[in-house]
Enzyme design. Structure first.
Site: not given
Ligand code: MN
Length: 263
Positions: A63, A74, A78, A80, A84, A212
């Site tokens: 069904f 990533h 997305h 971070d 990370h 980063h």
């Protein structure tokens, strides 16, 4: 009898219903073709996004249809999370980022002209200071969206990464600008329309991958592969970043929406 009390939420809902506030989707769609980062040797890459059908109205599930998803954290649009990066290793993972940091003012720094002339363009502190002169201080919990025009390549892996033998050529922040945003502001983070929060040649900066390093190391976040930033006003919009609360996750594909006053 229904008693309706006007409050900020009902007012917003009414404005959404009448169209005086609209919802913009800034998210790239997820498929095996979604452009993704490619690290050079000897570094290992994440898997791309794919789905695997488990049943499709047939014997394993007469069904219903349902699938497994396979993806790196990533991939596509997305977020971070601090863990990370080595500089944020003791910070939040994606499941513990406070929700009030995920909803906030969206403000736009437009460098499409500069990037059209130089794909390796780096935003410097002077550009951020000029923005504040023109528009006021970056608000608390703001998401600073760096509009470079790169989303026009977002359906084409090769153009999106723009790589040659010297590496990837895409715009980003200078190391000084990343440090300034990380330490001199109360923003939640930055959003970019490129594949990652650092410039394509970020490895050559000091420290390597400074966006980063500085942002994630100072409990600020990054959202990548945004689209439609051209439809946002410079100030006055609201961003909603909705990642999956993956326990221990270093990031997650996220739906990113903006609420914008209709002109
Ligand atoms: Mn990432």
């Amino acid at each position: 009898m229904t008693i309706t009390t006007a409050n900020s939420v009902t007012t917003l809902l009414q404005e959404l219903a009448t169209g005086s506030v609209k919802i913009l989707d800034l998210t790239n769609r997820l498929s095996p073709e979604t452009p993704t980062l490619r690290l050079p040797d000897p570094f290992l890459n994440l898997i791309d996004f794919s789905t695997e059908t488990v049943s499709e109205y047939n014997e394993p599930g007469p069904f219903w249809k349902h699938k497994n998803i396979h993806t790196g954290e990533h991939i596509g649009t997305h977020i971070d999370a601090p863990v990370h990066w080595v500089s944020g290793r003791d910070g939040h993972d994606v499941s513990t980022i406070p929700t009030e940091r995920l909803f906030g003012p969206a403000v736009v720094l437009d460098v499409t002209q500069e990037v059209a002339e130089d794909p390796d363009f780096l935003i410097r502190v002077e550009h951020l200071e000029q923005w504040q002169k023109d528009h006021g201080p970056l608000p608390q919990n703001a998401w600073l969206l760096l509009r470079t025009g790169w989303d026009k390549y977002a359906q084409d892996q090769e153009a999106f990464l723009n790589a040659d033998e010297t590496g990837s050529h895409t715009p980003g922040l200078s190391a000084e600008a990343a440090l300034w945003l990380a330490t001199e502001t109360n923003i939640s983070g930055i959003g970019v329309d490129t594949v990652g929060i650092d410039a394509g040649r970020g490895a050559e900066l000091e420290p390597p991958f400074p966006a980063h390093y500085h942002l994630l190391g100072n409990d600020k976040y990054g959202v990548t592969s945004l689209q439609n930033l051209a439809e946002l006003p410079t100030t006055g919009a609201m961003l909603i970043v909705a990642p999956l609360p993956i326990v221990g996750g270093t990031g997650s594909p996220a739906r990113v929406l903006a609420l914008v006053q209709n002109a």
